[in-house]
Design a protein around this motif. Structure first.
Motif, PDB file in Angstrom:
ATOM      1  N   UNK A 295      16.002  38.475  18.683  1.00 26.44           N
ATOM      2  CA  UNK A 295      16.768  39.497  19.406  1.00 26.44           C
ATOM      3  C   UNK A 295      17.081  39.087  20.846  1.00 26.44           C
ATOM      4  N   UNK A 296      16.903  37.829  21.179  1.00 27.37           N
ATOM      5  CA  UNK A 296      17.134  37.360  22.544  1.00 27.37           C
ATOM      6  C   UNK A 296      18.618  37.439  22.888  1.00 27.37           C
ATOM      7  N   UNK A 297      18.903  37.749  24.146  1.00 25.21           N
ATOM      8  CA  UNK A 297      20.290  37.745  24.610  1.00 25.21           C
ATOM      9  C   UNK A 297      20.775  36.310  24.715  1.00 25.21           C
ATOM     10  N   UNK A 298      22.045  36.116  24.330  1.00 25.81           N
ATOM     11  CA  UNK A 298      22.648  34.789  24.424  1.00 25.81           C
ATOM     12  C   UNK A 298      23.656  34.792  25.567  1.00 25.81           C
ATOM     13  N   UNK A 299      23.516  33.828  26.461  1.00 24.19           N
ATOM     14  CA  UNK A 299      24.406  33.702  27.601  1.00 24.19           C
ATOM     15  C   UNK A 299      25.275  32.466  27.403  1.00 24.19           C
ATOM     16  N   UNK A 300      26.593  32.629  27.350  1.00 20.51           N
ATOM     17  CA  UNK A 300      27.480  31.490  27.106  1.00 20.51           C
ATOM     18  C   UNK A 300      27.511  30.514  28.283  1.00 20.51           C
ATOM     19  N   UNK A 301      27.794  29.250  27.955  1.00 20.17           N
ATOM     20  CA  UNK A 301      27.953  28.196  28.945  1.00 20.17           C
ATOM     21  C   UNK A 301      29.381  27.658  28.823  1.00 20.17           C
ATOM     22  N   UNK A 302      30.346  28.278  29.499  1.00 18.50           N
ATOM     23  CA  UNK A 302      31.753  27.880  29.328  1.00 18.50           C
ATOM     24  C   UNK A 302      32.085  26.524  29.934  1.00 18.50           C
TER      25      UNK A 302
ATOM     26  N   UNK B 251      35.219  35.035  24.317  1.00 17.84           N
ATOM     27  CA  UNK B 251      34.144  35.246  23.350  1.00 17.84           C
ATOM     28  C   UNK B 251      33.870  36.737  23.218  1.00 17.84           C
ATOM     29  N   UNK B 252      33.351  37.116  22.087  1.00 14.90           N
ATOM     30  CA  UNK B 252      33.046  38.525  21.842  1.00 14.90           C
ATOM     31  C   UNK B 252      31.681  38.855  22.414  1.00 14.90           C
ATOM     32  N   UNK B 253      31.551  40.078  22.935  1.00 15.02           N
ATOM     33  CA  UNK B 253      30.298  40.549  23.503  1.00 15.02           C
ATOM     34  C   UNK B 253      29.858  41.771  22.718  1.00 15.02           C
ATOM     35  N   UNK B 254      28.588  41.838  22.393  1.00 13.88           N
ATOM     36  CA  UNK B 254      28.038  42.992  21.689  1.00 13.88           C
ATOM     37  C   UNK B 254      28.106  44.215  22.597  1.00 13.88           C
ATOM     38  N   UNK B 255      28.617  45.324  22.076  1.00  9.11           N
ATOM     39  CA  UNK B 255      28.724  46.537  22.886  1.00  9.11           C
ATOM     40  C   UNK B 255      27.359  47.166  23.129  1.00  9.11           C
ATOM     41  N   UNK B 256      26.400  46.942  22.232  1.00 11.07           N
ATOM     42  CA  UNK B 256      25.083  47.568  22.405  1.00 11.07           C
ATOM     43  C   UNK B 256      24.147  46.713  23.261  1.00 11.07           C
ATOM     44  N   UNK B 257      24.079  45.410  22.992  1.00 11.19           N
ATOM     45  CA  UNK B 257      23.110  44.559  23.680  1.00 11.19           C
ATOM     46  C   UNK B 257      23.684  43.834  24.892  1.00 11.19           C
TER      47      UNK B 257
END
Length: 120
Positions: A28-35, A94-100
């Motif tokens: 359930x860890x948050x993923x942070x993109x590296x553009x 990129x898509x971002x989760x609306x909840x997390x």
């Protein structure tokens, strides 16, 4: 994370994989993109700008994060330029989760929604 890349060196956008960093080792860890791994010309423009876009379609809510480089010395991006506006540089969405609030893989209609957002 699968995202959509609008590169100045391509004739059409493509779905590519963006590297991410996780906040911890759990599922359930948050993923942070590296553009920075996708956007070219780090010597000309080392900074990556980003903005969050929320799209409402009926009862559905979609969130996307747009990463882009824009500089007068970068190549003209014909994918994002119009008759009255010239865009120089690359962009990725990129898509971002609306909840997390974490980056998630693009799926189904997300490519069409991304194209709609990028051309607005």
């Amino acid at each position: 994370v699968r995202c959509r890349l609008y590169s100045a060196s391509w004739s059409r956008p493509r779905q590519v994989t963006m590297l991410t960093r996780c906040s911890d080792r759990t599922c359930n860890a948050k993923r942070f993109p590296i553009p920075e791994s996708l956007l070219n010309d780090a010597t000309v423009q080392p900074y990556v700008h980003n903005c969050l876009v929320t799209l409402h379609e009926g009862r559905r809510i979609y969130q996307f994060c747009i990463f882009f480089k824009r500089h007068c010395h970068l190549r003209i991006n014909t994918l994002l330029s119009s008759d009255d506006n010239v865009f120089r540089g690359d962009a990725a969405i990129t898509r971002v989760s609306t909840s997390a609030g974490s980056a998630v893989n693009m799926r189904g209609r997300d490519n069409a929604l991304a194209d709609f957002i990028m051309h607005k």
